[in-house]
Design an enzyme around this catalytic site. Structure first.
Site, short mmCIF file in Angstrom:
data_model
loop_
_atom_site.label_atom_id
_atom_site.label_comp_id
_atom_site.label_asym_id
_atom_site.label_seq_id
_atom_site.Cartn_x
_atom_site.Cartn_y
_atom_site.Cartn_z
N ARG A 138 -9.04 8.62 -1.15
CA ARG A 138 -10.54 8.81 -0.13
C ARG A 138 -11.37 9.42 -0.58
O ARG A 138 -11.20 10.51 -1.82
CB ARG A 138 -9.78 9.44 1.19
CG ARG A 138 -8.47 7.85 1.99
CD ARG A 138 -8.30 8.91 2.96
NE ARG A 138 -9.23 8.54 4.52
CZ ARG A 138 -9.68 7.14 4.99
NH1 ARG A 138 -8.55 6.90 5.72
NH2 ARG A 138 -10.47 8.26 6.18
N HIS B 205 1.01 5.78 2.42
CA HIS B 205 2.05 7.10 3.03
C HIS B 205 3.60 8.05 1.61
O HIS B 205 3.49 9.10 2.35
CB HIS B 205 2.06 6.21 4.11
CG HIS B 205 0.85 6.01 5.05
ND1 HIS B 205 0.30 6.97 5.05
CD2 HIS B 205 0.41 4.84 5.32
CE1 HIS B 205 -0.79 6.47 5.80
NE2 HIS B 205 -0.85 4.71 5.75
N ASN C 143 0.87 -1.38 -0.57
CA ASN C 143 -0.09 -0.20 0.19
C ASN C 143 0.46 1.64 -0.12
O ASN C 143 2.17 0.81 0.80
CB ASN C 143 -1.01 0.08 1.67
CG ASN C 143 -1.99 1.49 1.20
OD1 ASN C 143 -1.30 2.25 1.10
ND2 ASN C 143 -3.74 0.95 1.83
N GLU D 102 -11.02 -9.30 2.55
CA GLU D 102 -9.65 -9.14 3.36
C GLU D 102 -9.69 -8.67 4.97
O GLU D 102 -10.99 -8.04 5.33
CB GLU D 102 -9.23 -7.81 3.10
CG GLU D 102 -7.89 -6.95 3.73
CD GLU D 102 -7.42 -5.65 3.01
OE1 GLU D 102 -7.84 -5.90 1.56
OE2 GLU D 102 -6.71 -5.42 3.98
N ARG E 87 -6.97 12.62 0.56
CA ARG E 87 -5.27 13.81 1.71
C ARG E 87 -4.42 12.93 1.41
O ARG E 87 -3.34 13.50 1.87
CB ARG E 87 -6.20 13.35 2.84
CG ARG E 87 -6.25 11.34 3.01
CD ARG E 87 -5.65 11.26 4.59
NE ARG E 87 -7.73 11.95 5.57
CZ ARG E 87 -7.88 10.66 6.27
NH1 ARG E 87 -7.00 10.24 7.23
NH2 ARG E 87 -9.05 10.70 6.88
N HIS E 88 -4.28 11.79 0.31
CA HIS E 88 -2.77 11.57 -0.09
C HIS E 88 -3.29 10.89 -1.60
O HIS E 88 -2.71 12.27 -2.38
CB HIS E 88 -3.01 10.59 0.97
CG HIS E 88 -3.42 9.39 1.44
ND1 HIS E 88 -4.37 8.89 0.82
CD2 HIS E 88 -3.46 9.02 2.76
CE1 HIS E 88 -5.10 7.38 1.07
NE2 HIS E 88 -4.86 7.75 2.37
N HIS F 188 -6.50 3.62 -1.82
CA HIS F 188 -6.87 4.31 -0.86
C HIS F 188 -6.52 5.48 -1.78
O HIS F 188 -6.66 6.52 -1.26
CB HIS F 188 -6.96 4.22 0.74
CG HIS F 188 -7.79 3.97 0.92
ND1 HIS F 188 -8.76 4.26 2.66
CD2 HIS F 188 -9.14 4.67 0.04
CE1 HIS F 188 -9.86 4.71 2.52
NE2 HIS F 188 -10.47 4.83 1.09
N THR G 10 -7.22 6.49 9.70
CA THR G 10 -6.44 5.52 9.59
C THR G 10 -7.87 4.66 9.31
O THR G 10 -8.49 4.72 10.27
CB THR G 10 -5.58 4.24 9.69
OG1 THR G 10 -5.33 3.61 8.68
CG2 THR G 10 -5.37 3.98 10.98
N THR G 11 -8.40 3.82 8.40
CA THR G 11 -9.46 2.89 7.92
C THR G 11 -9.43 1.99 9.81
O THR G 11 -9.02 1.22 10.42
CB THR G 11 -9.27 2.23 6.90
OG1 THR G 11 -8.64 2.03 5.94
CG2 THR G 11 -10.59 1.46 7.01
N GLY H 69 1.26 -1.47 4.08
CA GLY H 69 1.49 -0.56 4.19
C GLY H 69 2.67 0.72 4.69
O GLY H 69 3.96 0.66 4.50
N GLU I 160 -8.92 0.76 -3.39
CA GLU I 160 -9.05 0.77 -1.84
C GLU I 160 -10.39 1.54 -1.88
O GLU I 160 -10.04 2.63 -2.53
CB GLU I 160 -8.86 0.77 -0.56
CG GLU I 160 -7.79 -0.36 -0.59
CD GLU I 160 -6.74 -0.50 0.72
OE1 GLU I 160 -7.19 1.23 1.57
OE2 GLU I 160 -6.40 -1.25 1.73
N ARG J 160 3.28 18.58 1.84
CA ARG J 160 4.07 20.04 1.34
C ARG J 160 3.27 20.70 0.06
O ARG J 160 4.27 21.46 -0.31
CB ARG J 160 5.61 20.02 0.83
CG ARG J 160 6.32 19.26 2.68
CD ARG J 160 7.21 20.70 3.59
NE ARG J 160 7.03 21.98 2.73
CZ ARG J 160 8.46 21.58 3.12
NH1 ARG J 160 8.99 21.37 4.27
NH2 ARG J 160 8.77 23.34 2.35
N HIS K 56 -3.72 -4.68 7.66
CA HIS K 56 -4.20 -3.36 8.92
C HIS K 56 -2.92 -3.41 9.51
O HIS K 56 -3.39 -4.50 10.61
CB HIS K 56 -5.54 -3.01 8.44
CG HIS K 56 -5.47 -1.63 9.49
ND1 HIS K 56 -4.90 -1.33 10.44
CD2 HIS K 56 -6.10 -0.53 8.48
CE1 HIS K 56 -5.46 0.08 10.56
NE2 HIS K 56 -5.94 0.49 9.22
N GLY K 57 -2.20 -3.12 10.06
CA GLY K 57 -1.39 -2.73 11.37
C GLY K 57 -0.12 -4.00 11.29
O GLY K 57 0.33 -3.70 12.40
#
Ligand code: PXP
Length: 246
Positions: A51, A16, A13, A156, A55-56, A49, A105-106, A222, A75, A24, A200-201
């Site tokens: 969103r 990030h 993922n 998942e 945001r990313h 993902h 995060t999710t 990720g 995603e 920036r 996740h995590g």
């Protein structure tokens, strides 16, 4: 351990990388260039993902990632806007996730029991377009059962609770209990012909027990890989994760 006779796949993922870029509002680092590095390090596919608040990852990133012709798992939330984007783009896979604006995060899986009526036509449209559909759910019996009724191709399993339970106030936490839940949910899904991914995590230490579970086909990871890449570079960080999952 994966499914008998096939290697456990690693989806990386790259959200990030875009998070850093957006900090920036620059045009670097480029998530697409780094997706190529992840593949060079041994990733089997790229996960991102898109969103609602962008945001990313943004729309242009997704289009460029798709053009790489590497396996792309998009995603997204089950909204009309995202459906339109997915049908236009036709990624290899869409993973439906819950989305709240304020979350970091999710948090938690998609409640497919609660949203059954809304999800059914949504999933049908994606499948009719030839897109493989995965549902990001908690490892709970009712969720797995409903995912099968929805005729998703994959689930998942959300491993966040497992990942967070490794240590509680510095002491070993309820990790075994959370691992057992994931194991049971995998078994239940496989019995209903649902294919299973997990994520996740997950990090370089807690991933090992999940990687050993029979029936899981792919791990989507990720944050820990991107964080490690700051030290050793993304290609090497992916290589190290590949080694950790066996
Ligand atoms: N799988 C899904 C469905 C996710 O939403 C995320 C987080 O974007 C991941 C996997 C990867 O989680 P992490 O960044 O904690 O490895």
């Amino acid at each position: 351990m994966a499914v008998k006779g096939s290697k456990l796949r690693l989806g990386v993922n790259i959200d990030h990388i875009a998070t850093l870029r957006q900090a920036r509002r620059e045009d670097f680092p480029d998530p697409v260039a780094l997706a190529k590095e992840a593949i060079a390090g041994g990733a089997d596919g790229i996960v991102c993902h898109l969103r609602e608040d962008r945001r990313h990852i943004n729309d242009a990133d997704v289009k460029r990632l798709h053009r790489l012709r590497t396996r792309l798992d998009l995603e997204m939330a089950a909204t009309p806007e995202m459906l339109r984007i997915a049908l236009g783009l036709r990624p290899d896979m869409v993973t439906l996730v819950p989305e709240k604006r304020q979350e970091i995060t999710t948090e938690g899986g998609l409640d497919v029991v609660r949203h059954y009526r809304r999800l059914k036509p949504f999933i049908n449209k994606l499948k009719a377009a030839g897109i493989t559909v995965s549902l990001f759910i908690d490892p709970e019996k009712e969720q797995v059962k409903t995912a099968a009724l929805l005729q998703a191709d994959f689930i998942e399993l959300h491993t966040g609770k497992y990942a967070r339970s490794a240590y509680v106030r510095g002491r070993p936490g309820p990790l075994k209990r959370e691992l057992a839940k994931i194991k049971l949910a995998t078994k239940q899904a496989r019995a209903k012909d649902l294919r299973v991914n997990a994520g996740h995590g997950l990090d370089y230490r807690n991933v090992r027990a999940i990687a050993r579970l029979a029936g899981v086909e792919e791990l989507n990871i990720g944050f820990s890989i991107i964080a490690r890449s700051v030290v050793v570079g993304l290609r090497q960080a992916v290589k190290e994760m590949r080694r950790a999952i066996g």
